[in-house]
Structures are given as structure tokens and as C-alpha cells.
Design a protein around this motif. Structure first.
Motif, PDB file in Angstrom:
ATOM      1  N   ALA A  62       1.116  -1.175   0.015  1.00 19.92           N
ATOM      2  CA  ALA A  62       0.049  -0.541   0.209  1.00 19.92           C
ATOM      3  C   ALA A  62       0.935   1.649  -0.252  1.00 19.92           C
ATOM      4  O   ALA A  62       1.798   1.581   0.810  1.00 19.92           O
ATOM      5  CB  ALA A  62      -1.040   0.203   1.476  1.00 19.92           C
ATOM      6  N   HIS A  64      -0.160   4.333   0.020  1.00 18.79           N
ATOM      7  CA  HIS A  64      -1.032   4.918   1.598  1.00 18.79           C
ATOM      8  C   HIS A  64      -1.951   4.560   2.489  1.00 18.79           C
ATOM      9  O   HIS A  64      -2.233   3.118   2.715  1.00 18.79           O
ATOM     10  CB  HIS A  64      -1.866   5.786   0.618  1.00 18.79           C
ATOM     11  N   GLU A  65      -0.977   4.875   3.909  1.00 20.73           N
ATOM     12  CA  GLU A  65      -1.798   4.199   4.786  1.00 20.73           C
ATOM     13  C   GLU A  65      -2.873   3.997   5.161  1.00 20.73           C
ATOM     14  O   GLU A  65      -2.717   2.322   5.515  1.00 20.73           O
ATOM     15  CB  GLU A  65      -1.086   4.595   6.208  1.00 20.73           C
ATOM     16  N   HIS A  67      -5.161   2.876   2.698  1.00 25.20           N
ATOM     17  CA  HIS A  67      -5.709   1.107   2.037  1.00 25.20           C
ATOM     18  C   HIS A  67      -4.641   0.289   2.470  1.00 25.20           C
ATOM     19  O   HIS A  67      -3.979  -0.486   3.234  1.00 25.20           O
ATOM     20  CB  HIS A  67      -4.965   1.727   0.903  1.00 25.20           C
ATOM     21  N   SER A  68      -6.184  -1.137   2.709  1.00 24.98           N
ATOM     22  CA  SER A  68      -5.430  -2.285   2.919  1.00 24.98           C
ATOM     23  C   SER A  68      -6.472  -3.404   2.716  1.00 24.98           C
ATOM     24  O   SER A  68      -7.921  -2.852   1.615  1.00 24.98           O
ATOM     25  CB  SER A  68      -6.105  -1.454   4.656  1.00 24.98           C
ATOM     26  N   ARG A 120       8.560   4.571  -1.378  1.00 26.57           N
ATOM     27  CA  ARG A 120       7.207   4.839  -1.489  1.00 26.57           C
ATOM     28  C   ARG A 120       6.483   6.002  -1.069  1.00 26.57           C
ATOM     29  O   ARG A 120       5.604   6.063  -2.101  1.00 26.57           O
ATOM     30  CB  ARG A 120       6.234   3.653   0.112  1.00 26.57           C
ATOM     31  N   VAL A 154      -3.745  -5.962  -0.690  1.00 25.33           N
ATOM     32  CA  VAL A 154      -2.426  -5.479   0.481  1.00 25.33           C
ATOM     33  C   VAL A 154      -1.805  -6.089   1.583  1.00 25.33           C
ATOM     34  O   VAL A 154      -2.168  -7.369   3.047  1.00 25.33           O
ATOM     35  CB  VAL A 154      -3.191  -4.587   0.945  1.00 25.33           C
ATOM     36  N   ASP A 156       1.346  -5.193   2.674  1.00 27.52           N
ATOM     37  CA  ASP A 156       2.254  -4.877   3.605  1.00 27.52           C
ATOM     38  C   ASP A 156       2.724  -3.097   3.480  1.00 27.52           C
ATOM     39  O   ASP A 156       1.345  -2.302   2.448  1.00 27.52           O
ATOM     40  CB  ASP A 156       3.452  -4.863   3.485  1.00 27.52           C
ATOM     41  N   THR A 157       2.986  -1.726   4.027  1.00 24.78           N
ATOM     42  CA  THR A 157       3.162  -0.435   3.654  1.00 24.78           C
ATOM     43  C   THR A 157       3.927  -0.434   2.649  1.00 24.78           C
ATOM     44  O   THR A 157       4.461   1.050   3.059  1.00 24.78           O
ATOM     45  CB  THR A 157       2.918   0.578   4.748  1.00 24.78           C
TER      46      THR A 157
END
Length: 183
Positions: A62, A64-65, A67-68, A120, A154, A156-157
Motif C-alpha cells: 500500500a 497510502h496508509e 489502503h488495506s 514509497r 495489500v 504491507d505498507t
């Protein structure tokens, strides 16, 4: 369309481990070259009148934090090619593909395993997610005149949490299999 008309494409066996057995599965290996060659070779084996729908499943970082979960991107970018520079030299280059039936999200594909928050953050200005095969699969399909969908979960970030990717694959693989089961 029956499940026999669908070719599920995954970079790794771990990402495809929970795919229902009635689907044909192609494991490509990690990275754009491996994915493009494997998909092109597989599609060449189908009669021209019986080309499958290719569904590329896999994990994604992801950008953007917030997003999951699961995404079906509408646009895929080849983020680590110098498209503008190549065009400035007078050559065409494919660095963006539109994918019908997507959810509006943008996937950036590159051979760089993104585990650095600074990398990122730069990619986040152009995309929602990052992976290592989606563009290559979509490009091989486009060249063969075959429909394609990208389905990414997703894991991970796309920062130092990406280093735990091996431990997170199974949860993503389950989510991807549930999406396939619902087809």
C-alpha cells in the motif's frame, strides 16, 4: 464464462496456495521479465479462438496508509522505466495501461522491491499500490489481445514492514482465493 475459461496467474506458489482447484494456475516467478515471458508462453499454447481471461492475483504494498484489503486496479503503471526520457528521444514506450472493470485504483509495477518509506512516498504521488508483476502480465495480455484483470491484496505498507512479506503472504492468499471463489 466458466472457471475453465480463466487462467489465474501468480508470481509465487505461496500467493496461489488457496486458489480453488477448478482454476488453471500459472506460477511465473517474481519480477516483470519472468511474468511477461511466462504469460506470453502460456497464451501461445491456447488456440486463438479459446484465449482465457487472465486474472493476475498477488500481494501488493500500500502506498497510502489508509489502503488495506483487496483491490482490482483500473490502471497499471510501469514505474521503473524512464518513459518520458524515451519519448523525448522520439520513441514510443508503454508505461501505462488501462484495465477494464477495475475499481479505480492505480497499481505501480516495477522490479524494485519497495521497502523504503521515501521510495514509497514518491510512488504515492502516482499510484495507490505497488507490485512487481502486474504491468508485465497486463502488457503480455494486451499484446496477445487477451482480457486481463489484476487482483491485488495489500500485504504491507511498502516500507520496512515489507520485509515481513513472507509471513504475510498466507493472509493475502486467503483473501485472493475468496475473491476467486466468488466469481
Amino acid at each position: 464464462m466458466s472457471r475453465s475459461d480463466i487462467l489465474v496467474v501468480s508470481a509465487t506458489k505461496a500467493e496461489a496456495v488457496h486458489v480453488p482447484p477448478e482454476f488453471d494456475v500459472l506460477i511465473t516467478g517474481i519480477g516483470k521479465v519472468s511474468a511477461a515471458v511466462a504469460v506470453a508462453n502460456a497464451l501461445a499454447d491456447y488456440p486463438s479462438s479459446q484465449k482465457p481471461l487472465v486474472v493476475n492475483i498477488g500481494t501488493a504494498g500500500a502506498l497510502h496508509e489508509h489502503h488495506s484489503g483487496l483491490f482490482v486496479p483500473s490502471i497499471v503503471l510501469n514505474h521503473d522505466i524512464s518513459g518520458n526520457a524515451i519519448r523525448a528521444l522520439g520513441h514510443e514506450v508503454a508505461d501505462r495501461l488501462d484495465i477494464p472493470e477495475g475499481d479505480g485504483s492505480v497499481l505501480a509495477t516495477g522490479d524494485v522491491f519497495v521497502s523504503d518509506a521515501a521510495v514509497r512516498d514518491v510512488l504515492a504521488g502516482r499510484a495507490d499500490l505497488v507490485d512487481m508483476e502486474g504491468f508485465a502480465v497486463a502488457y503480455a495480455c494486451a499484446r496477445a489481445g487477451v482480457r486481463c484483470r489484476l487482483v491485488k491484496h495489500v500485504s504491507d505498507t511498502a516500507d520496512d514492514s515489507a520485509l515481513d512479506w513472507p509471513a504475510r503472504i498466507d493472509a493475502s492468499a486467503r483473501g485472493l482465493a475468496q475473491w476467486l471463489q466468488a466469481l
